[in-house]
Design an enzyme around this catalytic site. Sequence first.
Site, mmCIF file in Angstrom:
data_model
loop_
_atom_site.group_PDB
_atom_site.id
_atom_site.type_symbol
_atom_site.label_atom_id
_atom_site.label_comp_id
_atom_site.label_asym_id
_atom_site.label_seq_id
_atom_site.Cartn_x
_atom_site.Cartn_y
_atom_site.Cartn_z
ATOM 1 N N ASP A 77 -9.234 -20.014 2.129
ATOM 2 C CA ASP A 77 -8.951 -21.355 2.835
ATOM 3 C C ASP A 77 -7.389 -21.645 2.915
ATOM 4 O O ASP A 77 -7.104 -22.499 4.017
ATOM 5 C CB ASP A 77 -9.729 -22.436 1.997
ATOM 6 C CG ASP A 77 -11.292 -22.237 1.985
ATOM 7 O OD1 ASP A 77 -11.801 -21.412 2.787
ATOM 8 O OD2 ASP A 77 -12.084 -22.669 1.209
ATOM 9 N N GLY A 78 -6.674 -21.033 1.986
ATOM 10 C CA GLY A 78 -5.417 -21.423 2.056
ATOM 11 C C GLY A 78 -4.938 -20.798 3.338
ATOM 12 O O GLY A 78 -3.786 -21.568 3.858
ATOM 13 N N ASN A 110 -6.033 -31.225 4.331
ATOM 14 C CA ASN A 110 -6.983 -31.541 3.471
ATOM 15 C C ASN A 110 -6.724 -32.800 2.609
ATOM 16 O O ASN A 110 -7.571 -33.820 2.935
ATOM 17 C CB ASN A 110 -6.717 -30.491 2.256
ATOM 18 C CG ASN A 110 -8.060 -29.329 2.414
ATOM 19 O OD1 ASN A 110 -8.817 -29.435 3.142
ATOM 20 N ND2 ASN A 110 -8.130 -28.373 1.494
ATOM 21 N N ASP A 138 -4.083 -40.958 -13.618
ATOM 22 C CA ASP A 138 -3.251 -39.830 -13.309
ATOM 23 C C ASP A 138 -2.790 -39.847 -11.877
ATOM 24 O O ASP A 138 -2.142 -39.088 -11.559
ATOM 25 C CB ASP A 138 -4.330 -38.512 -13.582
ATOM 26 C CG ASP A 138 -4.321 -38.296 -15.273
ATOM 27 O OD1 ASP A 138 -3.636 -39.094 -15.700
ATOM 28 O OD2 ASP A 138 -5.138 -37.494 -15.631
#
Length: 410
Positions: free
Chosen positions: A155-156, A251, A281
């Site tokens: 996917d990268g 994304n 966070d």
Amino acid sequence: MHFYHLSTLVKYSTVKVQYWVKGHRGLHHLRTQSLHGPSPVTTFGPKACMLQNPHAVMHIQDPASQRLTWNKPPKSVLVIKKIRDASLLQPFKELCVFLTEVKNMIVYVEKKVLEDPAISGDENFGAITKKFCTFREDLDDISNRVDFIICLGGDGTLLYASSLFQESVPPVMAFHLGSLGFLTPFKFDTYQSQVTQIIEGNAAIVLRSRLKVRVLKENWEKKARVDEKGIILTNGDVESSSKAMQYQVLNEVVVDRGPSSYLSNVDLFLDGHLITTVQGDGVIVSTPTGSTAYAVAAGASMIHPNVPAIMITPICPHSLSFRPIVVPAGVELKIMLSRDARNTAWVSFDGRKRQEICHGDSITITTSCFPVPSICFRDPVNDWFESLAQCLHWNVRKKQNYLSSEDEEF
């Protein structure tokens, strides 16, 4: 100018897609689907209707009818290969030979790919590489040279392909040769027939919306004062200078606390109005495509890529009632450090370009007008559910045994 379009939908234009049904009185208009308007109708009662917006981002159509075609036969292709992966060398070489020798295509390859010793040292493949057109990321603009893209990897590689095009993106064909493969539906076993089919212009396509992100950084510096004797004084007035950067994100945008042990404390605005302060966070702002990435790991829902939306997901919030929310595509989100924040924040875009956010800096996010046209193996709906089942094992469990009538008595 890119030589591709979708039937009745061209690069997020304002073309309306209309459906007609044939009845006993002839043809009747059934519905028009719009990004910002209700569907299927925009009239309410005998006199009320929705005010038409001439500046709407786009009009969308039924996902099943989105298909790729070419105004002119494609001549150039960008091949993106995952760097430093020995398992991809042979598929890369086979594909490049097929594209150049059989299909007579102009092949674009990133220069650092050809610097791999396994490729540069292959004398038999050297004759093919001499025909390649090369480029360097952030230095060479290939946006008007490439007709379509082929990705080899996980996917990268698709995320990386998206980052290379800050405006219009050519159609992307992604082969599953990586670890996950949620966004890469094609298998390499039958690449010749599949690539031929794409070149001939027969394929379903899904428009993956992106986020247009603008980061405005305020650089505060002290302006030195000089006295009558020419001595520089250090306690001068403070002046600021702004620096703006823009990104296209497929994304998600992630704002987190970075290396600090304190909770992040950032204000979240929607169309100029403060809607909440995020303590925890961090926060994830994602596209529907990104909903199945970091967002789903943080407890968000999974959204089909054809849904026009932006998802806001807190990361480990310090509030039990802070749940992920979905807002309409096209709204403008703004993230800034809160006044009483104990530390700075850090932001990244699809896992890249990570940078620190200080007081006075701002991150503005909205829906981009330049989606990523991703070529489907079958169609947008079936491909997505197939990925949910194969990659994420969605709703996989051991089934209950059949209960007979005799068992029901106990």
